[in-house]
Design an enzyme around this catalytic site. Structure first.
Site, PDB file in Angstrom:
ATOM      1  N   LYS A  39     -62.504  86.369  14.314  1.00 33.68           N
ATOM      2  CA  LYS A  39     -62.968  85.850  15.600  1.00 33.68           C
ATOM      3  C   LYS A  39     -64.412  86.297  15.828  1.00 33.68           C
ATOM      4  O   LYS A  39     -64.700  87.498  15.773  1.00 33.68           O
ATOM      5  CB  LYS A  39     -62.089  86.416  16.730  1.00 33.68           C
ATOM      6  CG  LYS A  39     -60.647  85.946  16.706  1.00 33.68           C
ATOM      7  CD  LYS A  39     -60.554  84.520  17.138  1.00 33.68           C
ATOM      8  CE  LYS A  39     -59.110  84.053  17.173  1.00 33.68           C
ATOM      9  NZ  LYS A  39     -59.018  82.620  17.493  1.00 33.68           N
TER      10      LYS A  39
ATOM     11  N   ASP B 241     -64.008  81.937  13.502  1.00 32.43           N
ATOM     12  CA  ASP B 241     -63.579  81.157  14.665  1.00 32.43           C
ATOM     13  C   ASP B 241     -64.376  81.589  15.900  1.00 32.43           C
ATOM     14  O   ASP B 241     -64.214  82.698  16.398  1.00 32.43           O
ATOM     15  CB  ASP B 241     -62.073  81.367  14.925  1.00 32.43           C
ATOM     16  CG  ASP B 241     -61.553  80.413  15.997  1.00 32.43           C
ATOM     17  OD1 ASP B 241     -60.330  80.372  16.214  1.00 32.43           O
ATOM     18  OD2 ASP B 241     -62.373  79.692  16.612  1.00 32.43           O
TER      19      ASP B 241
ATOM     20  N   ASP C 293     -60.941  72.792  16.733  1.00 30.62           N
ATOM     21  CA  ASP C 293     -59.690  73.387  17.197  1.00 30.62           C
ATOM     22  C   ASP C 293     -59.486  73.019  18.669  1.00 30.62           C
ATOM     23  O   ASP C 293     -58.735  72.091  18.977  1.00 30.62           O
ATOM     24  CB  ASP C 293     -59.736  74.916  16.999  1.00 30.62           C
ATOM     25  CG  ASP C 293     -58.396  75.570  17.298  1.00 30.62           C
ATOM     26  OD1 ASP C 293     -58.318  76.811  17.309  1.00 30.62           O
ATOM     27  OD2 ASP C 293     -57.421  74.833  17.524  1.00 30.62           O
TER      28      ASP C 293
ATOM     29  N   LYS D 291     -52.408  72.985  16.376  1.00 31.50           N
ATOM     30  CA  LYS D 291     -51.481  73.990  16.939  1.00 31.50           C
ATOM     31  C   LYS D 291     -50.223  73.217  17.358  1.00 31.50           C
ATOM     32  O   LYS D 291     -50.166  72.667  18.480  1.00 31.50           O
ATOM     33  CB  LYS D 291     -52.140  74.727  18.087  1.00 31.50           C
ATOM     34  CG  LYS D 291     -53.255  75.666  17.587  1.00 31.50           C
ATOM     35  CD  LYS D 291     -53.962  76.376  18.694  1.00 31.50           C
ATOM     36  CE  LYS D 291     -54.785  77.543  18.225  1.00 31.50           C
ATOM     37  NZ  LYS D 291     -55.576  77.355  17.022  1.00 31.50           N
TER      38      LYS D 291
ATOM     39  N   GLU E 278     -64.986  77.538  12.645  1.00 26.58           N
ATOM     40  CA  GLU E 278     -64.040  76.855  13.558  1.00 26.58           C
ATOM     41  C   GLU E 278     -64.634  76.774  14.965  1.00 26.58           C
ATOM     42  O   GLU E 278     -65.106  77.782  15.508  1.00 26.58           O
ATOM     43  CB  GLU E 278     -62.735  77.639  13.575  1.00 26.58           C
ATOM     44  CG  GLU E 278     -61.576  76.992  14.292  1.00 26.58           C
ATOM     45  CD  GLU E 278     -60.269  77.737  14.049  1.00 26.58           C
ATOM     46  OE1 GLU E 278     -60.002  78.157  12.899  1.00 26.58           O
ATOM     47  OE2 GLU E 278     -59.522  77.928  15.017  1.00 26.58           O
TER      48      GLU E 278
END
Ligand SMILES: O=C(O)CCC(=O)c1ccccc1C(=O)O
Ligand SMILES: [Mg+2]
Length: 327
Positions: free
Chosen positions: A151, A190, A246, A270, A221
Protein backbone atom coordinates in the site's frame (compact mmCIF):
# COMPACT_ATOMS: atom_id res chain seq x y z
CA UNK A 1 -37.94 -23.56 -4.82
CA UNK A 2 -38.74 -21.61 -1.65
CA UNK A 3 -36.08 -20.74 0.92
CA UNK A 4 -36.44 -19.96 4.60
CA UNK A 5 -34.22 -16.96 5.26
CA UNK A 6 -32.25 -15.98 8.38
CA UNK A 7 -29.52 -13.40 8.78
CA UNK A 8 -26.80 -12.86 11.40
CA UNK A 9 -24.97 -9.48 11.60
CA UNK A 10 -21.35 -9.66 12.80
CA UNK A 11 -18.56 -7.25 13.73
CA UNK A 12 -14.94 -8.38 14.13
CA UNK A 13 -11.76 -6.32 14.75
CA UNK A 14 -8.74 -6.99 12.50
CA UNK A 15 -5.47 -8.27 13.97
CA UNK A 16 -3.83 -5.34 12.19
CA UNK A 17 -5.82 -2.25 11.12
CA UNK A 18 -5.56 -1.64 7.37
CA UNK A 19 -3.95 1.74 6.61
CA UNK A 20 -4.63 3.04 3.10
CA UNK A 21 -5.00 6.41 1.46
CA UNK A 22 -8.71 6.17 2.38
CA UNK A 23 -7.78 6.09 6.09
CA UNK A 24 -7.49 3.44 8.81
CA UNK A 25 -9.92 0.49 8.78
CA UNK A 26 -10.03 -1.39 12.07
CA UNK A 27 -12.93 -3.85 11.96
CA UNK A 28 -14.99 -5.77 9.43
CA UNK A 29 -18.78 -5.61 9.86
CA UNK A 30 -21.07 -7.71 7.74
CA UNK A 31 -24.02 -10.11 7.64
CA UNK A 32 -24.01 -13.89 7.33
CA UNK A 33 -27.15 -15.15 5.61
CA UNK A 34 -28.71 -18.60 5.67
CA UNK A 35 -31.11 -19.98 3.05
CA UNK A 36 -32.70 -23.27 4.04
CA UNK A 37 -34.31 -24.98 1.04
CA UNK A 38 -37.40 -27.22 1.12
CA UNK A 39 -35.27 -30.31 1.77
CA UNK A 40 -33.75 -28.54 4.79
CA UNK A 41 -30.40 -28.14 2.99
CA UNK A 42 -28.68 -24.96 4.22
CA UNK A 43 -26.92 -22.51 1.93
CA UNK A 44 -24.70 -19.83 3.47
CA UNK A 45 -23.67 -16.47 2.06
CA UNK A 46 -22.01 -13.28 3.27
CA UNK A 47 -22.94 -9.66 2.74
CA UNK A 48 -19.65 -7.75 3.21
CA UNK A 49 -20.32 -4.12 2.25
CA UNK A 50 -17.50 -1.66 1.62
CA UNK A 51 -19.31 1.65 1.19
CA UNK A 52 -16.07 3.70 0.80
CA UNK A 53 -15.46 1.52 -2.25
CA UNK A 54 -18.89 2.04 -3.78
CA UNK A 55 -21.13 -0.71 -2.39
CA UNK A 56 -24.23 -0.16 -0.27
CA UNK A 57 -23.60 0.68 3.40
CA UNK A 58 -23.93 -1.90 6.18
CA UNK A 59 -27.02 -0.03 7.42
CA UNK A 60 -28.63 -0.20 3.97
CA UNK A 61 -27.87 -3.93 3.77
CA UNK A 62 -29.32 -4.54 7.26
CA UNK A 63 -32.43 -2.54 6.32
CA UNK A 64 -32.72 -4.60 3.13
CA UNK A 65 -32.55 -7.88 5.09
CA UNK A 66 -35.02 -6.69 7.71
CA UNK A 67 -37.59 -5.79 5.04
CA UNK A 68 -37.44 -9.23 3.39
CA UNK A 69 -40.11 -11.87 4.13
CA UNK A 70 -39.12 -15.03 6.06
CA UNK A 71 -39.44 -17.12 2.87
CA UNK A 72 -37.86 -16.21 -0.44
CA UNK A 73 -38.03 -17.62 -3.96
CA UNK A 74 -35.14 -17.83 -6.43
CA UNK A 75 -36.86 -15.04 -8.41
CA UNK A 76 -36.79 -12.77 -5.33
CA UNK A 77 -33.03 -13.34 -5.12
CA UNK A 78 -32.39 -12.77 -8.81
CA UNK A 79 -34.34 -9.50 -8.60
CA UNK A 80 -32.15 -7.89 -5.90
CA UNK A 81 -31.46 -4.40 -7.35
CA UNK A 82 -28.01 -3.45 -8.71
CA UNK A 83 -27.59 -0.75 -6.07
CA UNK A 84 -27.27 -3.56 -3.52
CA UNK A 85 -24.21 -5.37 -4.98
CA UNK A 86 -23.00 -6.86 -1.68
CA UNK A 87 -26.53 -8.21 -1.06
CA UNK A 88 -26.71 -9.62 -4.61
CA UNK A 89 -23.44 -11.45 -4.00
CA UNK A 90 -24.38 -12.73 -0.54
CA UNK A 91 -27.82 -14.05 -1.47
CA UNK A 92 -26.80 -15.57 -4.81
CA UNK A 93 -23.83 -17.32 -3.15
CA UNK A 94 -26.23 -18.87 -0.63
CA UNK A 95 -28.54 -20.34 -3.29
CA UNK A 96 -28.11 -24.12 -3.09
CA UNK A 97 -30.30 -26.60 -4.91
CA UNK A 98 -31.16 -25.31 -8.36
CA UNK A 99 -27.93 -23.28 -8.71
CA UNK A 100 -25.99 -25.87 -10.69
CA UNK A 101 -28.99 -26.78 -12.88
CA UNK A 102 -29.95 -23.09 -13.19
CA UNK A 103 -26.45 -22.07 -14.06
CA UNK A 104 -26.04 -24.99 -16.48
CA UNK A 105 -29.30 -24.14 -18.26
CA UNK A 106 -28.33 -20.50 -18.49
CA UNK A 107 -24.80 -21.39 -19.59
CA UNK A 108 -23.16 -19.55 -16.76
CA UNK A 109 -21.10 -22.46 -15.47
CA UNK A 110 -17.61 -22.73 -16.86
CA UNK A 111 -16.48 -26.21 -17.94
CA UNK A 112 -14.17 -26.58 -14.94
CA UNK A 113 -16.86 -25.75 -12.42
CA UNK A 114 -19.24 -28.38 -13.84
CA UNK A 115 -16.70 -31.15 -13.52
CA UNK A 116 -15.94 -29.91 -10.02
CA UNK A 117 -12.42 -28.98 -11.10
CA UNK A 118 -11.59 -25.64 -9.51
CA UNK A 119 -8.28 -24.33 -10.80
CA UNK A 120 -5.40 -24.10 -8.35
CA UNK A 121 -4.93 -20.43 -7.38
CA UNK A 122 -1.77 -18.47 -6.50
CA UNK A 123 -2.13 -15.98 -3.66
CA UNK A 124 -0.72 -12.49 -3.21
CA UNK A 125 0.50 -11.40 0.24
CA UNK A 126 -0.51 -7.94 1.43
CA UNK A 127 2.32 -5.75 2.75
CA UNK A 128 1.34 -2.97 5.17
CA UNK A 129 2.06 0.63 4.20
CA UNK A 130 5.35 2.18 5.24
CA UNK A 131 8.50 0.55 6.64
CA UNK A 132 6.54 -2.31 8.24
CA UNK A 133 6.46 -3.82 4.75
CA UNK A 134 10.12 -4.87 5.07
CA UNK A 135 9.55 -7.16 8.04
CA UNK A 136 6.24 -8.55 6.76
CA UNK A 137 7.80 -9.27 3.34
CA UNK A 138 10.38 -11.59 4.89
CA UNK A 139 7.75 -13.48 6.88
CA UNK A 140 5.46 -13.91 3.88
CA UNK A 141 8.37 -14.87 1.60
CA UNK A 142 9.28 -17.63 4.05
CA UNK A 143 5.65 -18.76 3.93
CA UNK A 144 5.98 -19.20 0.17
CA UNK A 145 4.37 -16.06 -1.25
CA UNK A 146 5.94 -14.81 -4.48
CA UNK A 147 3.43 -12.07 -5.29
CA UNK A 148 3.11 -9.12 -2.90
CA UNK A 149 1.06 -5.96 -2.78
CA UNK A 150 2.30 -2.87 -0.98
CA UNK A 151 0.00 0.00 0.00
CA UNK A 152 1.44 3.40 -1.00
CA UNK A 153 0.19 7.05 -0.97
CA UNK A 154 -0.06 6.86 2.83
CA UNK A 155 3.20 8.69 3.66
CA UNK A 156 5.00 11.52 1.79
CA UNK A 157 6.17 10.29 -1.62
CA UNK A 158 9.85 11.03 -0.87
CA UNK A 159 9.71 8.74 2.17
CA UNK A 160 7.86 6.04 0.24
CA UNK A 161 10.29 6.18 -2.67
CA UNK A 162 13.12 5.64 -0.17
CA UNK A 163 11.27 2.71 1.40
CA UNK A 164 10.60 1.36 -2.11
CA UNK A 165 14.36 1.32 -2.75
CA UNK A 166 14.91 -0.58 0.52
CA UNK A 167 12.06 -2.99 -0.24
CA UNK A 168 13.19 -3.81 -3.78
CA UNK A 169 16.79 -4.25 -2.54
CA UNK A 170 15.55 -6.63 0.20
CA UNK A 171 13.46 -8.59 -2.33
CA UNK A 172 16.41 -9.04 -4.70
CA UNK A 173 18.77 -10.04 -1.86
CA UNK A 174 16.20 -12.51 -0.51
CA UNK A 175 15.63 -14.20 -3.88
CA UNK A 176 19.37 -14.44 -4.54
CA UNK A 177 20.20 -15.77 -1.05
CA UNK A 178 17.14 -17.98 -0.46
CA UNK A 179 16.41 -19.51 -3.83
CA UNK A 180 18.30 -21.02 -6.73
CA UNK A 181 17.55 -17.81 -8.65
CA UNK A 182 15.03 -19.59 -10.86
CA UNK A 183 12.21 -17.90 -8.93
CA UNK A 184 11.00 -14.35 -9.20
CA UNK A 185 8.77 -11.95 -7.28
CA UNK A 186 5.85 -9.90 -8.55
CA UNK A 187 5.35 -6.66 -6.65
CA UNK A 188 2.08 -4.73 -6.88
CA UNK A 189 1.73 -1.14 -5.63
CA UNK A 190 -1.70 0.06 -4.51
CA UNK A 191 -2.21 3.83 -4.17
CA UNK A 192 -5.98 3.61 -3.51
CA UNK A 193 -6.46 6.64 -5.72
CA UNK A 194 -4.18 8.78 -3.55
CA UNK A 195 -1.49 10.04 -5.95
CA UNK A 196 -1.42 13.37 -7.76
CA UNK A 197 -0.78 13.42 -11.53
CA UNK A 198 2.87 14.32 -10.91
CA UNK A 199 3.32 11.62 -8.23
CA UNK A 200 1.75 8.96 -10.47
CA UNK A 201 4.19 9.88 -13.26
CA UNK A 202 7.06 9.77 -10.76
CA UNK A 203 6.09 6.30 -9.47
CA UNK A 204 5.62 4.92 -12.98
CA UNK A 205 8.98 6.21 -14.20
CA UNK A 206 10.71 4.76 -11.10
CA UNK A 207 8.97 1.42 -11.73
CA UNK A 208 9.91 1.48 -15.43
CA UNK A 209 13.56 1.81 -14.43
CA UNK A 210 13.49 -1.59 -12.71
CA UNK A 211 14.95 -3.97 -15.27
CA UNK A 212 15.22 -7.35 -13.55
CA UNK A 213 14.17 -10.84 -14.49
CA UNK A 214 13.67 -11.79 -10.83
CA UNK A 215 11.70 -8.77 -9.65
CA UNK A 216 8.75 -7.50 -11.72
CA UNK A 217 6.57 -4.56 -10.80
CA UNK A 218 3.35 -6.29 -11.85
CA UNK A 219 1.22 -3.13 -11.75
CA UNK A 220 0.39 0.17 -10.09
CA UNK A 221 -3.16 -0.11 -8.73
CA UNK A 222 -5.60 2.85 -8.86
CA UNK A 223 -2.97 5.59 -9.00
CA UNK A 224 -5.54 8.37 -9.44
CA UNK A 225 -9.12 8.98 -8.32
CA UNK A 226 -12.20 7.38 -9.88
CA UNK A 227 -12.96 10.74 -11.57
CA UNK A 228 -9.59 10.69 -13.39
CA UNK A 229 -10.28 7.77 -15.78
CA UNK A 230 -9.01 9.65 -18.85
CA UNK A 231 -5.73 10.48 -17.08
CA UNK A 232 -5.22 6.83 -16.08
CA UNK A 233 -5.96 5.69 -19.63
CA UNK A 234 -3.27 8.16 -20.82
CA UNK A 235 -0.78 6.86 -18.21
CA UNK A 236 -1.48 3.25 -19.29
CA UNK A 237 -0.38 4.17 -22.82
CA UNK A 238 2.73 6.06 -21.72
CA UNK A 239 4.59 3.68 -19.38
CA UNK A 240 5.80 0.08 -19.55
CA UNK A 241 4.57 -0.66 -16.01
CA UNK A 242 0.93 -1.82 -16.11
CA UNK A 243 -1.88 -0.01 -14.34
CA UNK A 244 -4.78 -1.79 -12.59
CA UNK A 245 -8.14 -0.17 -11.85
CA UNK A 246 -9.74 -1.05 -8.52
CA UNK A 247 -11.97 1.65 -7.01
CA UNK A 248 -12.89 2.60 -10.60
CA UNK A 249 -14.33 -0.86 -11.27
CA UNK A 250 -15.84 -1.73 -7.87
CA UNK A 251 -19.28 -2.67 -9.29
CA UNK A 252 -20.52 -4.42 -12.44
CA UNK A 253 -21.79 -1.18 -13.99
CA UNK A 254 -18.40 0.49 -13.39
CA UNK A 255 -16.59 -2.47 -15.04
CA UNK A 256 -18.89 -2.18 -18.07
CA UNK A 257 -18.40 1.59 -18.19
CA UNK A 258 -14.57 1.45 -18.04
CA UNK A 259 -14.48 -1.35 -20.63
CA UNK A 260 -16.72 0.63 -22.98
CA UNK A 261 -14.49 3.69 -22.48
CA UNK A 262 -11.53 1.63 -23.72
CA UNK A 263 -9.86 0.15 -20.64
CA UNK A 264 -8.08 -3.07 -21.64
CA UNK A 265 -5.63 -3.09 -18.71
CA UNK A 266 -6.07 -4.96 -15.46
CA UNK A 267 -9.39 -4.98 -13.60
CA UNK A 268 -9.19 -5.66 -9.85
CA UNK A 269 -12.46 -7.40 -9.05
CA UNK A 270 -13.68 -7.60 -5.44
CA UNK A 271 -16.34 -10.30 -5.88
CA UNK A 272 -18.04 -9.69 -2.51
CA UNK A 273 -18.98 -6.13 -3.50
CA UNK A 274 -19.06 -6.30 -7.31
CA UNK A 275 -22.61 -7.72 -7.43
CA UNK A 276 -24.32 -10.80 -8.83
CA UNK A 277 -21.94 -13.71 -9.53
CA UNK A 278 -24.25 -14.74 -12.37
CA UNK A 279 -23.93 -11.31 -14.02
CA UNK A 280 -20.16 -11.25 -13.39
CA UNK A 281 -19.72 -14.61 -15.13
CA UNK A 282 -21.69 -13.28 -18.11
CA UNK A 283 -19.65 -10.05 -18.23
CA UNK A 284 -16.31 -11.92 -18.09
CA UNK A 285 -17.54 -14.34 -20.74
CA UNK A 286 -18.65 -11.62 -23.16
CA UNK A 287 -15.60 -9.39 -22.74
CA UNK A 288 -11.89 -10.09 -22.49
CA UNK A 289 -11.27 -9.01 -18.87
CA UNK A 290 -7.76 -9.28 -17.39
CA UNK A 291 -9.12 -9.86 -13.89
CA UNK A 292 -7.30 -9.94 -10.55
CA UNK A 293 -9.66 -11.11 -7.82
CA UNK A 294 -9.29 -9.31 -4.51
CA UNK A 295 -10.54 -9.57 -0.95
CA UNK A 296 -12.58 -7.10 1.06
CA UNK A 297 -11.46 -8.88 4.24
CA UNK A 298 -14.64 -10.95 4.34
CA UNK A 299 -15.03 -14.00 6.58
CA UNK A 300 -14.52 -17.60 5.43
CA UNK A 301 -18.14 -17.67 4.18
CA UNK A 302 -17.64 -14.87 1.64
CA UNK A 303 -14.09 -15.97 0.89
CA UNK A 304 -15.18 -19.46 -0.20
CA UNK A 305 -17.73 -18.08 -2.67
CA UNK A 306 -15.27 -15.41 -3.87
CA UNK A 307 -12.47 -17.94 -4.48
CA UNK A 308 -14.88 -20.22 -6.36
CA UNK A 309 -15.55 -17.34 -8.73
CA UNK A 310 -11.85 -16.47 -8.92
CA UNK A 311 -10.92 -20.02 -9.94
CA UNK A 312 -13.49 -19.77 -12.74
CA UNK A 313 -12.85 -16.24 -13.95
CA UNK A 314 -9.49 -14.82 -12.89
CA UNK A 315 -6.64 -14.57 -15.38
CA UNK A 316 -4.55 -17.76 -14.94
CA UNK A 317 -1.28 -15.86 -14.53
CA UNK A 318 -2.64 -13.44 -11.90
CA UNK A 319 -2.34 -14.29 -8.19
CA UNK A 320 -5.49 -13.54 -6.19
CA UNK A 321 -5.42 -10.90 -3.48
CA UNK A 322 -6.72 -13.15 -0.71
CA UNK A 323 -3.40 -14.08 0.82
CA UNK A 324 -3.43 -12.80 4.32
CA UNK A 325 -5.84 -13.64 7.16
CA UNK A 326 -7.04 -10.54 8.98
CA UNK A 327 -8.59 -11.96 12.10
O1 LIG B 1 -6.11 -7.04 -3.20
C1 LIG B 1 -5.37 -7.45 -2.30
O2 LIG B 1 -4.24 -7.90 -2.51
C2 LIG B 1 -5.80 -7.39 -0.86
C3 LIG B 1 -7.08 -6.62 -0.65
C4 LIG B 1 -6.87 -5.14 -0.62
O3 LIG B 1 -5.83 -4.63 -0.92
C5 LIG B 1 -8.00 -4.32 -0.14
C6 LIG B 1 -8.70 -4.78 0.96
C7 LIG B 1 -9.76 -4.02 1.45
C8 LIG B 1 -10.11 -2.82 0.87
C9 LIG B 1 -9.41 -2.34 -0.25
C10 LIG B 1 -8.36 -3.10 -0.76
C11 LIG B 1 -7.68 -2.62 -2.01
O4 LIG B 1 -7.28 -3.41 -2.86
O5 LIG B 1 -7.62 -1.40 -2.21
MG1 LIG C 1 -6.86 -1.70 -4.25
Amino acid sequence: MVYRFNFYPYSRPFKQPLKTHHGIWEKREGIIIQLADERGKNGWGEIAPLSWFGSETLQEALEFCRKLPQTLTLEDILEIPDNFPACQFGFESAVTYPKTRFLKETGFLSQGFETGFLRELKFSGLLPSGKAALQVFQTLFQQGFRTFKWKIAVYPISDELDMFKQLTKLILETIISETDKTEWVNLRLDANGGLSWEEANKWLSVCDEIKSDILKIEYLEQPLSVEQFAEMLALSQQYFTSIALDESVATLSQIRDCYQRGWRGIFVIKPCIVGSPRKLRKLCRENHIDAVFSSVFETAVGRRAALNLASELSHPKRAVGFGVEHW
